[in-house]
Design an enzyme around this catalytic site. Structure first.
Site, PDB file in Angstrom:
ATOM      1  N   SER A 201       6.057  -0.959   4.609  1.00 54.90           N
ATOM      2  CA  SER A 201       4.761  -1.336   4.071  1.00 54.90           C
ATOM      3  C   SER A 201       4.304  -0.340   2.998  1.00 54.90           C
ATOM      4  CB  SER A 201       3.756  -1.461   5.219  1.00 54.90           C
ATOM      5  OG  SER A 201       2.662  -2.253   4.869  1.00 54.90           O
ATOM      6  N   ASP A 307       6.752 -12.918   5.798  1.00 52.83           N
ATOM      7  CA  ASP A 307       5.779 -11.837   5.727  1.00 52.83           C
ATOM      8  C   ASP A 307       4.572 -12.329   4.929  1.00 52.83           C
ATOM      9  OD1 ASP A 307       4.323  -9.507   5.359  1.00 52.83           O
ATOM     10  OD2 ASP A 307       6.076  -8.262   4.947  1.00 52.83           O
ATOM     11  N   HIS A 338       5.886  -9.296   9.026  1.00 50.78           N
ATOM     12  CA  HIS A 338       5.797  -7.900   8.579  1.00 50.78           C
ATOM     13  C   HIS A 338       6.282  -6.999   9.716  1.00 50.78           C
ATOM     14  CE1 HIS A 338       4.409  -5.101   5.567  1.00 50.78           C
ATOM     15  NE2 HIS A 338       3.570  -4.503   6.395  1.00 50.78           N
TER      16      HIS A 338
END
Length: 716
Positions: A201, A307, A338
């Site tokens: 991320s 995601d 994610h």
């Protein structure tokens, strides 16, 4: 002077790294015996006795305007024996804003420190697993977070300088200090300078950004679910994806002290990122794609095809830019959201990462550079590999929407529709892609849909798509959504559930050595699946007001037609024989984009609309699939999967045992004695630390499938 071998630049430092790798590969076992050169590093160093220290590295910037250049805290753990013997070692580095505010990993681990401020717990398993194998691990607090000076600026110059300065320090080019404010310097003479950055991320985003500076010494990056340009995190061609901007995220990750001193930076984030969605200078500074040509590091990218936080468009445009720049790269694509690969394919991931770092940081010739480029999850826990990606022979094919037998329900084919064919829908901000897909064959006022007949042969879509829409609005503002859907029964990872495709279990497995304050044992997971009647393949959004320029929107003139192209997210999906491919065009995608200021009705000109899709085999493959459309499966053909459970991999043209979770575990168990599965070979390293440390996590960290949301998204 440099010599190119297999696209990798070899410098004097590279040769030193390779020589060091040879020493480490020969290794010294816990008993002191020397062995033959190994194909991978082994756990020969004590994790319990490792050096743990904090270095404050000067970034050269004064982001908080206090008249003193900012220092960032870099917490280091490295083998004591290597330092005592004068053996220089490479570095694995994770630079993050989340080490104190929010935590890392599926168990939201935080950094912890002893009474003197020395680091005790390093989140995740990188330190536990790799330090005994002859690596240092460095966890960097980005500016404005945890113990670092400066201000968080969400992907801007200060963020990037935070991590780049540490790479420079590791290579002797930036000053480091023993304290946050003191004058005593400390160097990194213990390091070869060879650095690999990793992170999920935001952390992976910083790895992308630092690589795009071309900094010397950064040998590889492993971005997981990472951003390639921050504009595309907050907007999709002018359509806002969240209700707030980067200022909200900056406040969320900043330390309490930074919130007090960083008001000016906060104002710049607000002013530079207007909710109009205009592509301002602030966003251009945070776009790393144009600088891909400066990258000298290799890239091992991982991304979830579902995601909905850091959407796969980020991976698609980054991958294409890396290819154009000739960057050595590898790719894993999962059907999860994610999610870190440690939590969806653990044994295979640790093995792959180990071999990747050994090759790129230690210089071991273990063949990783000659392996398939891409691993793609075809169904839950069913994986296949490709020598290149997108696969060889993939080419764009233009699909055309056509009118059907009912309003708003048309055809999708290679044939142009008749002139004047139109369909109409009215934006309904209460509905989204799931509502549209579930009623793809029905006339509904909020969308128009176009479908192929049941395919006679499977079609594989692999890459990025573009949908062009010509639409006439009734109001001065309008947002558009385009969604590709596989219509047919299947079992998929449930990416819309809390775990985004995984379920966290109670039992733990161990991945490295432990101490009483830093356990290497983590909760196991399994795939969370769902039986469905359709699968979303890809999606994309836009503000119709950006029809003339993606950089700036304008009010629309009701009754006037506008033509706009929507970039759909990268995908790799097989539409099985017997299923249908659908294109849906609608307005606000509830929960994924913010609605416009008005409620428009839009009339779509079919002749002026199309979908450009990347198909393995190109137009010939589409022609074959459509030529036999609607036909019964050939004798012995595997029908589409209709039940809950593991789909038969043969429907994807794979062997019956291809890439299964069991096969991954088996391969891990039969690999070298480095414990690619639950802690087995690491028993030797356990001798250097308390055996009890391999038990349940002593820190009492809370366990959640997904952390609490952050303002402006859940970029964690």
């Amino acid at each position: 002077m440099s010599i190119r071998v297999r696209g990798t630049r070899l410098t004097y430092r590279s040769l030193v790294t390779a020589a060091t790798a040879a020493l480490l590969a020969v290794g010294v076992s816990p008993t002191g015996a020397r062995g033959a050169p190994a194909e991978e590093s082994t756990p020969v160093y004590s994790y319990r006795d490792a050096i743990r220290e904090t270095v404050w590295v000067d970034t050269g910037l004064d982001g908080d305007g206090d008249g003193r250049t900012d220092r960032v805290a870099a917490d280091v753990v490295r083998p004591r024996e290597a330092a005592q013997r004068g053996v220089r070692i490479p570095v694995i580095m994770n630079a993050s804003p989340y080490f104190s505010c929010c935590g890392r990993g599926n168990e939201s681990q935080l950094k912890t420190y002893d009474a003197n401020g020395a680091p005790v717990q390093f989140p995740l398993y990188y330190d536990n697993y790799f330090v005994p194998r002859g690596y240092a691990y460095v966890a960097v607090d980005l500016t404005g977070t945890n113990r670092s000076d400066g201000c968080a600026d969400i992907g801007g110059a200060s963020d990037v300088a935070s991590a780049k300065a540490v790479v420079d320090w590791l290579n002797g080019r930036a000053p480091g200090y023993t304290t946050r404010t003191g004058p005593v310097r400390t160097g990194a003479g213990w390091s070869t300078g060879a650095t690999g950055m990793i992170g999920k991320s935001y952390d992976g985003t910083i790895a992308n950004a630092v690589a795009a500076t071309g900094v010397e010494g950064l040998r590889t990056i492993v971005p997981i679910g990472a951003i390639s340009t921050w504009y595309d995190y907050y907007f999709a061609r002018g359509a806002p994806l969240f209700g707030s901007g980067p200022d909200g995220l900056a406040s969320y990750v900043s330390s309490p002290a930074a919130r007090q001193r960083c008001g000016a930076v906060q104002r710049k984030l607000v002013e530079g990122a207007p909710r109009s969605g205009d592509l301002t200078a602030l966003w251009q500074e945070r776009d790393y794609v144009p600088d891909a040509s400066r990258i000298t590091a290799s890239v091992f990218a991982v991304h979830g095809l579902q995601d909905l936080n850091v959407r796969p468009k980020h991976l698609g445009q980054w991958w294409d830019a890396l290819a154009a720049a000739g960057v050595e790269r590898r790719l894993w694509l999962t059907q999860a959201g994610h999610v870190d690969p440690f939590d969806f394919r653990r044994a295979a991931w640790v093995r792959a990462l180990h071999r990747w770092f050994d090759h790129h940081l230690l210089g071991l010739d273990n063949g990783v550079d000659r392996e398939p480029v891409a691993d793609v999850e075809r169904a839950p826990d069913v994986w296949a590999s490709d020598p290149s990606w997108p696969p060889s022979g993939t080419a764009p094919v233009i699909f055309r929407p056509g009118p059907g037998g009912a309003p708003g329900v048309g055809t999708l084919s290679l044939t142009a529709p008749p002139a004047g064919a139109r369909e109409t829908f009215t934006d309904d901000r209460a509905l989204g892609e799931a509502d549209w897909a579930a009623r793809a064959d029905q006339s509904t006022p909020a969308k128009v849909s176009f479908t192929t007949p049941p395919l006679g042969r499977a079609l594989r879509l692999a890459g990025s798509s573009t949908v062009t829409v010509t639409a006439t609005p009734t109001t001065a503002s309008a947002h558009l959504s385009a969604v590709l859907v596989d219509l047919g029964p299947d079992t998929i990872r449930d990416y819309t559930a809390r775990g985004e495709g995984i379920t966290t279990l109670t039992q733990r497995t161990c991945w490295g050595a432990s101490t009483s304050g830093d356990s290497a044992c983590f909760k196991e997971t399994r795939a969370q699946t769902k039986a469905v009647g359709y699968t979303i393949v890809s999606r994309g959004w836009a503000d119709l007001g950006t029809h003339a320029s993606p950089a700036q929107g304008e009010p629309l003139t009701p009754g006037r037609p506008y033509r706009i192209s929507l970039d759909l997210h990268v995908t790799d999906h097989v539409v099985p024989a017997g299923h249908r491919l659908a294109l849906i065009v609608a307005g606000t995608d509830r929960g994924l984009i913010e609605p416009p200021s008005t409620t428009p009705t839009l009339t779509v000109d079919l002749a002026g609309s199309s979908a450009r899709l990347p198909v393995a085999g190109g137009a010939a493959a589409v022609a074959r699939a459509l030529a036999t459309a609607g036909a019964r499966p050939a004798p012995g053909a595997v029908p589409p999967h209709t039940g809950v459970g593991a789909p038969d991999p043969r429907r994807f043209g794979l062997p019956a045992t291809a890439g299964s979770a069991a096969a991954d575990a088996s391969a891990a168990a039969h690999g070298p004695a480095a414990a690619h599965g639950p802690l087995a070979a690491d028993a030797s390293a356990a001798a250097h630390g308390p055996a009890a440390a391999h038990g349940p996590l002593a820190t009492g960290a809370s366990v959640v499938d997904s952390p609490a949301p952050a303002p402006g998204g859940t970029l964690r």
